[in-house]
Enzyme design. Structure first.
Site, PDB file in Angstrom:
ATOM      1  N   ASN A  59       0.809  -1.233   0.000  1.00  0.00           N
ATOM      2  CA  ASN A  59       0.000   0.000   0.000  1.00  0.00           C
ATOM      3  C   ASN A  59       0.839   1.279   0.000  1.00  0.00           C
ATOM      4  O   ASN A  59       0.492   2.258  -0.638  1.00  0.00           O
ATOM      5  CB  ASN A  59      -1.012  -0.008   1.147  1.00  0.00           C
ATOM      6  CG  ASN A  59      -0.388  -0.225   2.495  1.00  0.00           C
ATOM      7  OD1 ASN A  59       0.709  -0.762   2.614  1.00  0.00           O
ATOM      8  ND2 ASN A  59      -1.081   0.184   3.540  1.00  0.00           N
ATOM      9  N   GLY A 100       1.542  -5.589   7.443  1.00  0.00           N
ATOM     10  CA  GLY A 100       0.661  -6.314   6.536  1.00  0.00           C
ATOM     11  C   GLY A 100      -0.492  -6.944   7.283  1.00  0.00           C
ATOM     12  O   GLY A 100      -0.954  -6.407   8.289  1.00  0.00           O
ATOM     13  N   SER A 101      -0.919  -8.116   6.806  1.00  0.00           N
ATOM     14  CA  SER A 101      -2.145  -8.723   7.345  1.00  0.00           C
ATOM     15  C   SER A 101      -1.871  -9.516   8.625  1.00  0.00           C
ATOM     16  O   SER A 101      -0.743  -9.930   8.889  1.00  0.00           O
ATOM     17  CB  SER A 101      -2.765  -9.636   6.287  1.00  0.00           C
ATOM     18  OG  SER A 101      -1.878 -10.692   6.017  1.00  0.00           O
ATOM     19  N   GLY A 118       1.298 -11.839   9.709  1.00  0.00           N
ATOM     20  CA  GLY A 118       1.995 -11.430  10.937  1.00  0.00           C
ATOM     21  C   GLY A 118       2.176 -12.609  11.882  1.00  0.00           C
ATOM     22  O   GLY A 118       3.257 -12.789  12.473  1.00  0.00           O
ATOM     23  N   GLU A 122       3.119  -4.641  12.475  1.00  0.00           N
ATOM     24  CA  GLU A 122       2.125  -3.580  12.307  1.00  0.00           C
ATOM     25  C   GLU A 122       1.069  -4.156  11.372  1.00  0.00           C
ATOM     26  O   GLU A 122       1.309  -4.317  10.180  1.00  0.00           O
ATOM     27  CB  GLU A 122       2.842  -2.351  11.729  1.00  0.00           C
ATOM     28  CG  GLU A 122       2.112  -1.084  12.018  1.00  0.00           C
ATOM     29  CD  GLU A 122       1.272  -0.704  10.854  1.00  0.00           C
ATOM     30  OE1 GLU A 122       0.085  -1.104  10.858  1.00  0.00           O
ATOM     31  OE2 GLU A 122       1.779  -0.047   9.948  1.00  0.00           O
ATOM     32  N   CYS A 152      -3.510   1.311   6.696  1.00  0.00           N
ATOM     33  CA  CYS A 152      -3.772   0.515   7.909  1.00  0.00           C
ATOM     34  C   CYS A 152      -4.491   1.341   8.963  1.00  0.00           C
ATOM     35  O   CYS A 152      -5.314   0.829   9.702  1.00  0.00           O
ATOM     36  CB  CYS A 152      -2.486  -0.088   8.445  1.00  0.00           C
ATOM     37  SG  CYS A 152      -1.111   1.030   8.382  1.00  0.00           S
ATOM     38  N   GLU A 208       6.557   1.913  15.544  1.00  0.00           N
ATOM     39  CA  GLU A 208       7.273   2.572  14.463  1.00  0.00           C
ATOM     40  C   GLU A 208       7.139   4.068  14.702  1.00  0.00           C
ATOM     41  O   GLU A 208       6.271   4.509  15.439  1.00  0.00           O
ATOM     42  CB  GLU A 208       6.641   2.226  13.108  1.00  0.00           C
ATOM     43  CG  GLU A 208       6.672   0.754  12.771  1.00  0.00           C
ATOM     44  CD  GLU A 208       8.005   0.305  12.193  1.00  0.00           C
ATOM     45  OE1 GLU A 208       8.987   1.067  12.261  1.00  0.00           O
ATOM     46  OE2 GLU A 208       8.048  -0.813  11.677  1.00  0.00           O
TER      47      GLU A 208
END
Ligand code: NAD
Length: 481
Positions: free
Chosen positions: A151, A227-228, A232, A249, A283, A460
């Site tokens: 993304n 990601g998803s 994860g 994340e 996200c 992050e």
């Protein structure tokens, strides 16, 4: 556009052991270029190269202020190449050209921000009495593996890479197979600023092949993933086998609570940015609005107006910031989002506007607003990752908080009210890593970001992120007489 893009391992551009993949232009669904695909052997070469750099001391022996200067130079290099990077990003990802430019500028900011802090990662001295001298140091892990989503491929890589290099780690980046092309610019930047070969390795490969090989590699010492949730979990499981820390994340289903005294005219901007920026593939998107029942009709009217005002079409043609939106990243993602809207309608939600693919080639979905969403519906629980806004309503503050907290996620949240006391009380009760008051996305590279619950762990951005890339060493010296 260049028609074939290679991986970058140990300072050389190379083919992939798994062949090539077609990268599609999501605005036309036609082939844009080909990208080399890495296999497990390529991953191993990249990790070994990064490990050699780490063991050589090339990064860790350097005075941090000098390392920081190199990190900052990467950011400047990105800005010097802004036009070409943004063009390729818009083409491979589908976002408007001006959004792509914003993303590249945002990426450059991470290198400026973290590079500037290289010499601030200080240890401390701990008093143990006159017989000892004791202090701590913060050592980099060594090889940092970074698995990147499609993304924001340029910005997500910047976020991890800038902090990892600042703290003296060597990196292996696994770029996303849907949007791998622009990550190549990091290879070029690493060369241009004079980083030793093997410091930054960039390879594209399938998640189940290169991604899995990287996250399970015994010489990787730290993993950063965006990601998803299922991926994860797979990565955390692989990391656990090697007892390696992760930053995960994993997206969200974030809610804005809109109280009866909120400024709804101003809130139109939050709707525009919160759910339609990057076609909702964010996200921290404002994918749910939980509005006081007395203001729901007005809010729905305004949300419909915002959604209908957006001109949707090829990102590369959308050069000016404004009321426009590009395609989604792929037809599969578009169909998934459209399918979730249909399921919501069957469950009793009302489609106020949108919900359908555009009648043209490419991965376009109409900006969508759903009314009468209830907390138990799939659309209120699962990430759509598209331009789909769900509106729910509440009667009192406790209801609002309960609804906002009723998903497994906990990435961000928002409170919209003129009453700062209420905003503070409600913000403290929202289960999320970051809460915006009266402006969705308030904050920046300086503010820590990350999830509660299934949105992951680790932070992050901000100072907090730096501590994910170092481990503390304590040194105690017994002094002689
Ligand atoms: P994904 O999580 O599967 O992919 C993200 C990255 O992980 C890619 O680089 C991929 O190659 C890699 N990967 C996949 N499987 C792996 C494995 N077993 N081991 C190591 N790496 C692996 O995401 P997706 O399938 O592209 O998208 C699905 C959904 O994920 C989206 O609809 C969206 O809900 C969510 N998503 C969230 C974000 C975010 O920013 N939080 C980003 C992308 C996707």
């Amino acid at each position: 556009m260049q028609d074939y893009w290679q991986n970058y391992i140990d300072g050389a551009f190379v083919d992939g052991g798994a062949g090539r993949i077609d990268v599609l232009d999501p605005a036309t669904s036609e082939v844009l270029a080909q990208q080399a695909l890495a296999n497990a052997a390529d991953v191993d070469r990249a990790v070994q190269a990064a490990k050699r750099v780490h063991q050589s001391g090339a990064l860790t022996d350097m005075r941090p202020i000098e390392r920081g200067r190199i990190v900052q130079a990467i950011g400047r290099w990105l800005l010097d190449h802004l036009d070409e990077i943004a063009r390729d990003l818009s083409l491979e990802q589908g976002k408007p050209l001006w959004e792509a430019e914003k993303e590249v500028r945002g990426a450059a900011l991470y290198f400026e921000y973290y590079g500037n802090q290289a010499s601030t990662v200080e240890g401390r001295s701990i008093p143990l009495g006159s017989g000892y001298f004791d202090w701590t140091e913060n050592e980099p892990f060594g090889v940092s593996a970074q698995i990147i989503p499609w993304n924001y491929p340029v910005e997500m890589t910047a976020r991890g890479l800038a902090a990892a290099l600042t703290t003296g780690n060597a990196c292996v980046i696994k770029s996303p197979e849907l949007t791998p092309l622009t990550n190549t610019y990091y290879a070029r930047a690493a060369e241009a600023v004079g980083l030793p070969n093997g410091t930054v390795n960039v390879l594209c490969g399938y998640g189940h092949e290169a991604g899995a090989a990287l996250s399970a590699h015994p010489d990787v010492r730290q993993i950063v993933f965006t990601g998803s949730v299922p991926t994860g979990i797979a990565i955390a499981t692989a990391a656990a086998q090697n007892l390696v820390p992760c930053v995960l994340e994993l997206g969200g289903k974030s809610a804005a609570i809109v109280h009866e005294d909120a400024d709804l005219e101003a809130f139109e901007d939050d709707i525009r940015w919160g759910i339609y920026f990057n076609a909702g593939q964010v996200c921290s998107a404002m994918s749910r609005i939980v509005v006081h029942k007395s203001r729901k009709d007005e809010l729905i009217e305004r949300a419909e107006k915002v959604a209908k005002s957006l001109s949707v079409g090829p990102g590369i043609e959308r050069t000016e910031s404004g009321l426009n939106m590009g395609s989604m990243v792929s037809e599969a993602q578009r169909d998934r989002a459209a399918g979730m809207v249909r399921t919501a309608e069957q469950a009793g939600a009302r489609i106020v506007t949108g919900g359908r693919p555009l009648n043209r080639p490419g991965a376009f979905l109409e900006p969508t607003v759903l009314d009468n969403v209830t907390p138990d519906m799939e659309i209120a629980q699962q990430e759509v990752f598209g331009p789909v806004l769900s509106v729910l309503s509440f009667e009192n503050d406790n209801d609002a908080i309960e609804i906002a907290n009723s998903t497994d996620f906990g990435l961000v949240g928002g409170v919209f009210t003129k009453d700062l006391n209420r905003a503070t009380r409600v913000a403290r009760k929202i289960r999320a890593g970051q809460v915006f008051v009266n402006e969705w996305f308030a904050g920046g590279v300086e503010t820590p970001f990350g999830g509660f619950g299934k949105s992951g762990y680790g932070r992050e951005k901000g100072r907090e992120a730096l501590w994910n890339y170092v481990q503390t060493k304590n040194i105690a010296v017994k002094l002689g007489d």
